[in-house]
Design an enzyme around this catalytic site. Structure first.
Site, short mmCIF file in Angstrom:
data_model
loop_
_atom_site.label_atom_id
_atom_site.label_comp_id
_atom_site.label_asym_id
_atom_site.label_seq_id
_atom_site.Cartn_x
_atom_site.Cartn_y
_atom_site.Cartn_z
N ASN A 39 -10.38 1.70 -2.25
CA ASN A 39 -10.17 2.13 -0.88
C ASN A 39 -10.99 1.26 0.07
O ASN A 39 -12.07 0.77 -0.27
CB ASN A 39 -10.46 3.63 -0.69
CG ASN A 39 -11.88 4.06 -1.01
OD1 ASN A 39 -12.50 3.59 -1.96
ND2 ASN A 39 -12.38 4.99 -0.22
N VAL A 40 -10.43 1.07 1.27
CA VAL A 40 -11.07 0.28 2.31
C VAL A 40 -10.98 1.10 3.60
O VAL A 40 -9.90 1.22 4.18
CB VAL A 40 -10.39 -1.10 2.49
CG1 VAL A 40 -11.05 -1.88 3.62
CG2 VAL A 40 -10.40 -1.88 1.19
N GLU A 41 -12.10 1.70 3.99
CA GLU A 41 -12.11 2.55 5.17
C GLU A 41 -12.19 1.72 6.45
O GLU A 41 -12.49 0.52 6.43
CB GLU A 41 -13.28 3.53 5.10
CG GLU A 41 -13.12 4.54 3.99
CD GLU A 41 -14.25 5.55 3.94
OE1 GLU A 41 -14.08 6.54 3.21
OE2 GLU A 41 -15.30 5.37 4.61
N CYS B 230 -5.83 3.22 1.17
CA CYS B 230 -6.13 3.87 -0.10
C CYS B 230 -6.19 2.83 -1.21
O CYS B 230 -5.63 1.74 -1.08
CB CYS B 230 -5.06 4.90 -0.43
SG CYS B 230 -4.95 6.27 0.75
N GLU C 46 -4.63 2.80 -3.94
CA GLU C 46 -3.28 2.52 -4.44
C GLU C 46 -2.57 1.46 -3.60
O GLU C 46 -1.78 0.68 -4.13
CB GLU C 46 -2.45 3.82 -4.44
CG GLU C 46 -2.99 4.89 -5.37
CD GLU C 46 -4.05 5.78 -4.76
OE1 GLU C 46 -4.31 6.86 -5.34
OE2 GLU C 46 -4.64 5.42 -3.72
N CYS D 216 -2.94 10.74 -3.15
CA CYS D 216 -2.40 11.55 -2.05
C CYS D 216 -0.87 11.42 -2.05
O CYS D 216 -0.30 10.62 -2.80
CB CYS D 216 -2.99 11.09 -0.72
SG CYS D 216 -2.43 9.44 -0.18
N CYS E 25 0.51 7.92 -1.37
CA CYS E 25 0.31 7.01 -2.49
C CYS E 25 1.19 7.36 -3.68
O CYS E 25 1.61 6.49 -4.43
CB CYS E 25 -1.16 6.97 -2.88
SG CYS E 25 -2.15 6.15 -1.60
#
Length: 138
Positions: free
Chosen positions: A50-52, A61, A63, A98, A101
């Site tokens: 994940n990369v916020e 996400c 995925e 989620c 994804c």
């Protein structure tokens, strides 16, 4: 014993790849790192984290990164998938993708894609029943 060692033996290497991807996660806001790994039908393993983003809606996400790596590496179909996550200062555990994804996984793996879930191995048909797919566009 780590949580990875408690997984079915034939899933451990893939789960280790997901854990390694989680270590690269960029999660300064939630502090909840996620890593995902999948086996491709040609034997490759692809992974993502994940990369916020400060604008939460554009966070990626794990995925998403995994599917990008799949196509960057030449495409193919996903046949096995595992996702781990948790607070960055704790040991990771299995987490479920989620809804968004799950749709990405359906598109790139189809109904037979095996997903290692906290309740055991399930197919995408079980994880995303009555999925929308390419056939619905005809």
């Amino acid at each position: 014993m780590s949580a990875i060692e408690e997984l079915p033996e034939d899933w451990r290497d893939l789960a280790r790849e997901a854990v390694a991807a989680r270590e690269r996660a960029y999660a300064p806001y939630s502090r909840f790192g996620v890593g995902a790994a999948a086996l491709v039908d040609d034997g490759r393993v692809v992974a993502g984290c994940n990369v916020e983003n400060a604008a939460y809606g554009v966070t990626l996400c794990a995925e998403c990164g995994l599917v990008g790596a799949l196509h960057l590496g030449g495409g193919g179909r996903l046949v096995r998938f595992v996702c781990v996550g948790g607070p960055q200062d704790a040991e990771p555990h299995l987490v479920m993708p989620c809804g968004r994804c799950r749709q990405l996984l359906w598109e790139n793996g189809g109904p037979g894609l095996e997903v290692l879930t906290p309740r055991g191995v399930r197919t995408m048909t079980e994880v995303l029943p009555d999925a929308f797919g390419a056939d619905d566009l005809d």
